[in-house]
Write an enzyme that holds these catalytic residues in place. Structure first.
Site, mmCIF file in Angstrom:
data_model
loop_
_atom_site.group_PDB
_atom_site.id
_atom_site.type_symbol
_atom_site.label_atom_id
_atom_site.label_comp_id
_atom_site.label_asym_id
_atom_site.label_seq_id
_atom_site.Cartn_x
_atom_site.Cartn_y
_atom_site.Cartn_z
ATOM 1 N N VAL A 116 -5.260 0.200 3.002
ATOM 2 C CA VAL A 116 -5.425 -1.258 2.896
ATOM 3 C C VAL A 116 -6.643 -1.576 2.037
ATOM 4 O O VAL A 116 -6.589 -2.431 1.143
ATOM 5 C CB VAL A 116 -5.564 -1.882 4.307
ATOM 6 C CG1 VAL A 116 -6.048 -3.319 4.225
ATOM 7 C CG2 VAL A 116 -4.230 -1.804 5.047
ATOM 8 N N SER A 172 -12.750 1.820 10.415
ATOM 9 C CA SER A 172 -12.074 1.887 9.123
ATOM 10 C C SER A 172 -12.852 1.115 8.062
ATOM 11 O O SER A 172 -13.380 0.025 8.336
ATOM 12 C CB SER A 172 -10.678 1.293 9.238
ATOM 13 O OG SER A 172 -10.057 1.286 7.977
ATOM 14 N N ASP A 177 -16.531 5.676 14.331
ATOM 15 C CA ASP A 177 -15.328 5.643 13.493
ATOM 16 C C ASP A 177 -14.774 4.225 13.385
ATOM 17 O O ASP A 177 -14.130 3.705 14.293
ATOM 18 C CB ASP A 177 -14.260 6.593 14.056
ATOM 19 C CG ASP A 177 -13.083 6.776 13.094
ATOM 20 O OD1 ASP A 177 -13.061 6.100 12.049
ATOM 21 O OD2 ASP A 177 -12.198 7.600 13.399
ATOM 22 N N LYS A 219 -3.659 -1.515 14.140
ATOM 23 C CA LYS A 219 -2.915 -0.466 14.826
ATOM 24 C C LYS A 219 -3.327 -0.429 16.288
ATOM 25 O O LYS A 219 -4.518 -0.506 16.610
ATOM 26 C CB LYS A 219 -3.214 0.875 14.142
ATOM 27 C CG LYS A 219 -2.609 0.939 12.756
ATOM 28 C CD LYS A 219 -3.147 2.089 11.974
ATOM 29 C CE LYS A 219 -4.609 1.875 11.606
ATOM 30 N NZ LYS A 219 -5.164 3.001 10.850
ATOM 31 N N LYS A 245 -5.240 10.918 0.979
ATOM 32 C CA LYS A 245 -5.368 9.548 1.486
ATOM 33 C C LYS A 245 -6.673 8.990 0.928
ATOM 34 O O LYS A 245 -7.750 9.500 1.248
ATOM 35 C CB LYS A 245 -5.378 9.575 3.019
ATOM 36 C CG LYS A 245 -5.665 8.236 3.688
ATOM 37 C CD LYS A 245 -5.588 8.364 5.199
ATOM 38 C CE LYS A 245 -6.262 7.213 5.918
ATOM 39 N NZ LYS A 245 -6.282 7.402 7.378
ATOM 40 N N GLU A 254 0.838 -1.211 0.000
ATOM 41 C CA GLU A 254 0.000 0.000 0.000
ATOM 42 C C GLU A 254 0.873 1.261 0.000
ATOM 43 O O GLU A 254 2.070 1.214 0.294
ATOM 44 C CB GLU A 254 -0.916 0.005 1.225
ATOM 45 C CG GLU A 254 -0.162 0.015 2.547
ATOM 46 C CD GLU A 254 -0.950 0.648 3.686
ATOM 47 O OE1 GLU A 254 -1.429 1.777 3.506
ATOM 48 O OE2 GLU A 254 -1.047 0.012 4.739
ATOM 49 N N ASP A 303 -11.433 -0.364 5.912
ATOM 50 C CA ASP A 303 -10.629 -1.577 5.684
ATOM 51 C C ASP A 303 -11.463 -2.814 6.019
ATOM 52 O O ASP A 303 -11.345 -3.849 5.346
ATOM 53 C CB ASP A 303 -9.382 -1.596 6.587
ATOM 54 C CG ASP A 303 -8.304 -0.616 6.143
ATOM 55 O OD1 ASP A 303 -8.484 0.053 5.106
ATOM 56 O OD2 ASP A 303 -7.286 -0.520 6.854
#
Ligand code: PSU
Ligand code: MN
Length: 316
Positions: free
Chosen positions: A115, A149, A147, A168, A95, A34, A151
């Protein structure tokens, strides 16, 4: 040399580097990487050095690297050296997760892929294996902020294998594991039944399944495909113990970073880069070293998985 042999959809040509296209066509191993980690996740100028190093690790193992990004509105799988440098150094790189792809393409912008969007574009180019640092997930205040992701959604719907060091550690790891379960994403520990904590060997969460070799991962990928499933396989690969961040330091740093983000009113997709940068500064660079070691380790494992899946991985 470029080839536009693949298309994301009619009208949006996916630029696939010739060496990537040829390797995919021949069934030779390819690993996607990525670019958000390059543009937004790592400080400059280290980011470009790391981006190049990761490609070199793959090349040395006989695997074709395919770093993914969007340059002047063109989605590219297998960035060239100049394109990689641009995404690592330009100040106007957005991003882009999946939902930002059409915006970046239509506006002809430079964009780094997360990702989610990397998996989507890599899959469109026929690549099955992908390495990163940590995947996105459920943020700690998600109960109030919602919130999470994207992903997670991408992993639910994109049949790739993602090698990562967990999620993370700034996230709610337990909630993320629950969401991965809900979304039917296969999660397997590599050589461990403890879910790794990105900067740490162990996040404190257990895993039900583990594998011990790249060949076993390749067998899981083959079974997923034979079953007709379209979900991702997350291979959770812990950073080596000698490279992990001190767990106590880690706990205090994360608490501090979250407080700073709340105080500064950081929200949405700016949260991840803000927290990572705060950790970097507050740890005097130690978090960066652990992060880079984790990514190297993942790229190395992804190379061996891609080789095993391509049938060039040696005996099981
Ligand atoms: N992990 C890192 N650095 C990063 C990311 C993850 O160590 O920069 C990036 C990845 O690209 C991931 C994205 O897909 O953060 C998730 O961002 P968000 O939480 O805004 O979806
Ligand atoms: Mn978010």
């Amino acid at each position: 040399m470029r080839s536009s042999g693949a298309e994301v959809a009619s009208g949006v040509p996916l630029v696939v580097a010739e060496q990537v296209r040829a390797a995919v066509a021949d069934g030779r191993p390819v690993v996607a990487l990525e670019s958000t980690i390059i543009s937004h996740g790592l400080p400059r100028p280290r980011n470009l050095e790391v981006a190049r190093e990761l490609e070199a690790i793959l090349g040395d193992l006989g695997v074709v690297p395919a770093t993914v990004g969007v340059v002047a509105g063109r989605p590219i799988v297998g960035l060239g050296a100049e394109e990689l440098e641009m995404l690592a150094t330009a100040s106007d790189v957005v991003k882009a997760s999946v939902r930002e792809l059409p915006l970046a393409v239509a506006a002809r912008r430079h964009a780094a892929t997360t990702v989610a969007s990397t998996a989507f574009l890599a899959r469109a180019a026929g690549i099955a294996c992908f390495a990163t640092g940590g995947i996105g997930g459920v943020h700690r205040a998600a109960a109030e902020t919602f919130d999470e992701s994207s992903d997670l959604v991408a992993l639910a719907t994109t049949p790739v294998t993602v090698v990562c060091a967990g999620v993370k550690s700034i996230l709610d790891v337990g909630a993320t594991l629950e969401r991965l379960e809900t979304l039917s994403v296969t999660v397997v520990g590599y050589g461990t039944r403890r879910f790794p904590g990105f900067y740490l060997v162990d996040s404190g969460h257990e895993l039900e399944w583990s594998v011990e070799s790249p060949q076993q991962v390749a067998a899981v990928m083959a079974a997923r495909d034979a079953l007709g499933l379209r979900s991702a396989i997350v291979v959770a690969n812990p950073v080596e113990r000698e490279h992990q961040l001190d767990p106590e330091l880690h706990a205090s740093l994360v608490a501090e970073a979250l407080e700073a983000a709340a105080e500064a009113g950081i929200a949405g997709k700016a949260v991840t880069p803000f927290l990572l940068d705060h950790l970097y500064v507050a740890s005097g660079g130690a978090s960066l070293e652990a992060n880079i070691w984790a990514v190297r380790n993942n790229v190395n494992l992804a190379a061996h998985i891609a080789r095993a899946a391509a049938g060039s991985g040696g005996p099981a």
